[in-house]
Write a protein that holds these residues in place. Sequence first.
Motif, PDB file in Angstrom:
ATOM      1  N   PHE A  54       0.817  -1.205   0.000  1.00  0.00           N
ATOM      2  CA  PHE A  54       0.000   0.000   0.000  1.00  0.00           C
ATOM      3  C   PHE A  54       0.858   1.266   0.000  1.00  0.00           C
ATOM      4  O   PHE A  54       0.516   2.242  -0.670  1.00  0.00           O
ATOM      5  CB  PHE A  54      -0.948  -0.020   1.206  1.00  0.00           C
ATOM      6  CG  PHE A  54      -2.069   0.967   1.119  1.00  0.00           C
ATOM      7  CD1 PHE A  54      -3.066   0.831   0.169  1.00  0.00           C
ATOM      8  CD2 PHE A  54      -2.131   2.035   1.997  1.00  0.00           C
ATOM      9  CE1 PHE A  54      -4.102   1.745   0.083  1.00  0.00           C
ATOM     10  CE2 PHE A  54      -3.161   2.953   1.925  1.00  0.00           C
ATOM     11  CZ  PHE A  54      -4.149   2.809   0.968  1.00  0.00           C
ATOM     12  N   SER A  55       1.958   1.245   0.731  1.00  0.00           N
ATOM     13  CA  SER A  55       2.829   2.429   0.780  1.00  0.00           C
ATOM     14  C   SER A  55       3.397   2.739  -0.605  1.00  0.00           C
ATOM     15  O   SER A  55       3.443   3.900  -1.011  1.00  0.00           O
ATOM     16  CB  SER A  55       3.955   2.238   1.796  1.00  0.00           C
ATOM     17  OG  SER A  55       4.758   1.131   1.454  1.00  0.00           O
ATOM     18  N   ILE A  56       3.784   1.723  -1.331  1.00  0.00           N
ATOM     19  CA  ILE A  56       4.299   1.915  -2.700  1.00  0.00           C
ATOM     20  C   ILE A  56       3.176   2.425  -3.607  1.00  0.00           C
ATOM     21  O   ILE A  56       3.391   3.336  -4.418  1.00  0.00           O
ATOM     22  CB  ILE A  56       4.891   0.604  -3.261  1.00  0.00           C
ATOM     23  CG1 ILE A  56       6.094   0.151  -2.426  1.00  0.00           C
ATOM     24  CG2 ILE A  56       5.259   0.742  -4.723  1.00  0.00           C
ATOM     25  CD1 ILE A  56       7.272   1.091  -2.452  1.00  0.00           C
ATOM     26  N   LEU A  57       1.986   1.849  -3.460  1.00  0.00           N
ATOM     27  CA  LEU A  57       0.856   2.284  -4.289  1.00  0.00           C
ATOM     28  C   LEU A  57       0.504   3.751  -4.053  1.00  0.00           C
ATOM     29  O   LEU A  57       0.189   4.480  -5.009  1.00  0.00           O
ATOM     30  CB  LEU A  57      -0.363   1.395  -4.042  1.00  0.00           C
ATOM     31  CG  LEU A  57      -0.284  -0.022  -4.569  1.00  0.00           C
ATOM     32  CD1 LEU A  57      -1.513  -0.828  -4.141  1.00  0.00           C
ATOM     33  CD2 LEU A  57      -0.127  -0.045  -6.080  1.00  0.00           C
ATOM     34  N   ILE A  58       0.555   4.193  -2.809  1.00  0.00           N
ATOM     35  CA  ILE A  58       0.251   5.602  -2.500  1.00  0.00           C
ATOM     36  C   ILE A  58       1.288   6.520  -3.143  1.00  0.00           C
ATOM     37  O   ILE A  58       0.942   7.547  -3.734  1.00  0.00           O
ATOM     38  CB  ILE A  58       0.192   5.835  -0.969  1.00  0.00           C
ATOM     39  CG1 ILE A  58      -1.007   5.119  -0.364  1.00  0.00           C
ATOM     40  CG2 ILE A  58       0.155   7.323  -0.629  1.00  0.00           C
ATOM     41  CD1 ILE A  58      -2.346   5.624  -0.852  1.00  0.00           C
ATOM     42  N   ILE A  59       2.549   6.143  -3.051  1.00  0.00           N
ATOM     43  CA  ILE A  59       3.618   6.952  -3.665  1.00  0.00           C
ATOM     44  C   ILE A  59       3.434   7.004  -5.178  1.00  0.00           C
ATOM     45  O   ILE A  59       3.527   8.076  -5.790  1.00  0.00           O
ATOM     46  CB  ILE A  59       5.008   6.393  -3.283  1.00  0.00           C
ATOM     47  CG1 ILE A  59       5.234   6.566  -1.776  1.00  0.00           C
ATOM     48  CG2 ILE A  59       6.110   7.078  -4.083  1.00  0.00           C
ATOM     49  CD1 ILE A  59       6.405   5.775  -1.228  1.00  0.00           C
ATOM     50  N   ILE A  60       3.144   5.861  -5.786  1.00  0.00           N
ATOM     51  CA  ILE A  60       2.904   5.814  -7.241  1.00  0.00           C
ATOM     52  C   ILE A  60       1.697   6.673  -7.599  1.00  0.00           C
ATOM     53  O   ILE A  60       1.735   7.437  -8.576  1.00  0.00           O
ATOM     54  CB  ILE A  60       2.742   4.361  -7.728  1.00  0.00           C
ATOM     55  CG1 ILE A  60       4.074   3.627  -7.628  1.00  0.00           C
ATOM     56  CG2 ILE A  60       2.181   4.318  -9.151  1.00  0.00           C
ATOM     57  CD1 ILE A  60       3.984   2.134  -7.865  1.00  0.00           C
ATOM     58  N   LEU A  61       0.631   6.576  -6.811  1.00  0.00           N
ATOM     59  CA  LEU A  61      -0.571   7.388  -7.057  1.00  0.00           C
ATOM     60  C   LEU A  61      -0.231   8.871  -7.041  1.00  0.00           C
ATOM     61  O   LEU A  61      -0.661   9.619  -7.931  1.00  0.00           O
ATOM     62  CB  LEU A  61      -1.642   7.086  -6.003  1.00  0.00           C
ATOM     63  CG  LEU A  61      -2.849   8.023  -6.000  1.00  0.00           C
ATOM     64  CD1 LEU A  61      -3.694   7.825  -7.253  1.00  0.00           C
ATOM     65  CD2 LEU A  61      -3.681   7.815  -4.750  1.00  0.00           C
ATOM     66  N   GLU A  62       0.551   9.302  -6.062  1.00  0.00           N
ATOM     67  CA  GLU A  62       0.897  10.722  -5.975  1.00  0.00           C
ATOM     68  C   GLU A  62       1.761  11.160  -7.155  1.00  0.00           C
ATOM     69  O   GLU A  62       1.569  12.255  -7.689  1.00  0.00           O
ATOM     70  CB  GLU A  62       1.582  11.023  -4.638  1.00  0.00           C
ATOM     71  CG  GLU A  62       0.620  10.967  -3.468  1.00  0.00           C
ATOM     72  CD  GLU A  62       1.261  11.255  -2.129  1.00  0.00           C
ATOM     73  OE1 GLU A  62       2.511  11.206  -2.021  1.00  0.00           O
ATOM     74  OE2 GLU A  62       0.515  11.535  -1.180  1.00  0.00           O
ATOM     75  N   ILE A  63       2.680  10.307  -7.594  1.00  0.00           N
ATOM     76  CA  ILE A  63       3.523  10.640  -8.756  1.00  0.00           C
ATOM     77  C   ILE A  63       2.687  10.687 -10.032  1.00  0.00           C
ATOM     78  O   ILE A  63       2.829  11.613 -10.841  1.00  0.00           O
ATOM     79  CB  ILE A  63       4.694   9.640  -8.880  1.00  0.00           C
ATOM     80  CG1 ILE A  63       5.660   9.824  -7.701  1.00  0.00           C
ATOM     81  CG2 ILE A  63       5.419   9.803 -10.212  1.00  0.00           C
ATOM     82  CD1 ILE A  63       6.692   8.714  -7.552  1.00  0.00           C
ATOM     83  N   VAL A  64       1.803   9.715 -10.196  1.00  0.00           N
ATOM     84  CA  VAL A  64       0.908   9.715 -11.374  1.00  0.00           C
ATOM     85  C   VAL A  64       0.016  10.948 -11.348  1.00  0.00           C
ATOM     86  O   VAL A  64      -0.209  11.580 -12.384  1.00  0.00           O
ATOM     87  CB  VAL A  64       0.082   8.404 -11.430  1.00  0.00           C
ATOM     88  CG1 VAL A  64      -1.056   8.510 -12.428  1.00  0.00           C
ATOM     89  CG2 VAL A  64       0.985   7.220 -11.762  1.00  0.00           C
ATOM     90  N   LEU A  65      -0.458  11.306 -10.174  1.00  0.00           N
ATOM     91  CA  LEU A  65      -1.305  12.492 -10.045  1.00  0.00           C
ATOM     92  C   LEU A  65      -0.557  13.749 -10.475  1.00  0.00           C
ATOM     93  O   LEU A  65      -1.112  14.611 -11.171  1.00  0.00           O
ATOM     94  CB  LEU A  65      -1.815  12.620  -8.613  1.00  0.00           C
ATOM     95  CG  LEU A  65      -2.829  13.698  -8.309  1.00  0.00           C
ATOM     96  CD1 LEU A  65      -4.000  13.666  -9.274  1.00  0.00           C
ATOM     97  CD2 LEU A  65      -3.316  13.549  -6.878  1.00  0.00           C
ATOM     98  N   VAL A  66       0.706  13.853 -10.110  1.00  0.00           N
ATOM     99  CA  VAL A  66       1.531  14.992 -10.540  1.00  0.00           C
ATOM    100  C   VAL A  66       1.640  15.009 -12.064  1.00  0.00           C
ATOM    101  O   VAL A  66       1.495  16.062 -12.700  1.00  0.00           O
ATOM    102  CB  VAL A  66       2.936  14.948  -9.888  1.00  0.00           C
ATOM    103  CG1 VAL A  66       3.880  15.929 -10.570  1.00  0.00           C
ATOM    104  CG2 VAL A  66       2.842  15.242  -8.408  1.00  0.00           C
ATOM    105  N   LEU A  67       1.870  13.861 -12.659  1.00  0.00           N
ATOM    106  CA  LEU A  67       1.987  13.784 -14.119  1.00  0.00           C
ATOM    107  C   LEU A  67       0.676  14.152 -14.804  1.00  0.00           C
ATOM    108  O   LEU A  67       0.673  14.880 -15.804  1.00  0.00           O
ATOM    109  CB  LEU A  67       2.450  12.390 -14.546  1.00  0.00           C
ATOM    110  CG  LEU A  67       3.868  12.014 -14.131  1.00  0.00           C
ATOM    111  CD1 LEU A  67       4.150  10.545 -14.437  1.00  0.00           C
ATOM    112  CD2 LEU A  67       4.890  12.916 -14.803  1.00  0.00           C
ATOM    113  N   VAL A  68      -0.430  13.664 -14.268  1.00  0.00           N
ATOM    114  CA  VAL A  68      -1.737  14.009 -14.844  1.00  0.00           C
ATOM    115  C   VAL A  68      -1.991  15.505 -14.697  1.00  0.00           C
ATOM    116  O   VAL A  68      -2.458  16.159 -15.643  1.00  0.00           O
ATOM    117  CB  VAL A  68      -2.875  13.169 -14.209  1.00  0.00           C
ATOM    118  CG1 VAL A  68      -4.238  13.649 -14.679  1.00  0.00           C
ATOM    119  CG2 VAL A  68      -2.696  11.691 -14.522  1.00  0.00           C
TER     120      VAL A  68
END
Length: 142
Positions: A54-68
């Motif tokens: 879950f910790s990795i998924l949250i970090i990935i989500l935040e990075i993807v959100l920045v890209l979007v």
Amino acid sequence: MELFKFQKNIAEVIYLFLIFFLCYTASNKLFKIDSFKTNLIKTTLFSKEFADVFSILIIILEIVLVLVLFFFKIKGLLLCSVTMLIFTLYISFLRFKGLYEVCGCGGVLNGLEYKYHFLINVGLVLGALFSFFTFNAFDNEK
């Protein structure tokens, strides 16, 4: 028209702040991932194994959100407001269940009391929505 230009400038500042904020929190979580995992486990909602994933998924989500946000401003602002709303509901759930100790987001927010964390999150949701509606109205006038 001058008022709308001012509103658009405010929306742009909020938009840039959201990008900075998400980059900051994602990088802080990434560089201090063990601390982030520990904070997730402390809530008792997550097992160690689930907290690892879950910790990795949250970090990935935040990075993807920045890209979007960066490449698709209006969609990114809507996604950001929904994501921040989910995070706000999560910390509120923890508080309701008596599981919220302090903020575990990392960085300057780490250790924040619930009421301040809640207010910051609500401000981010409202800011993202304000920017979303402002830019959406601007695009529709073209």
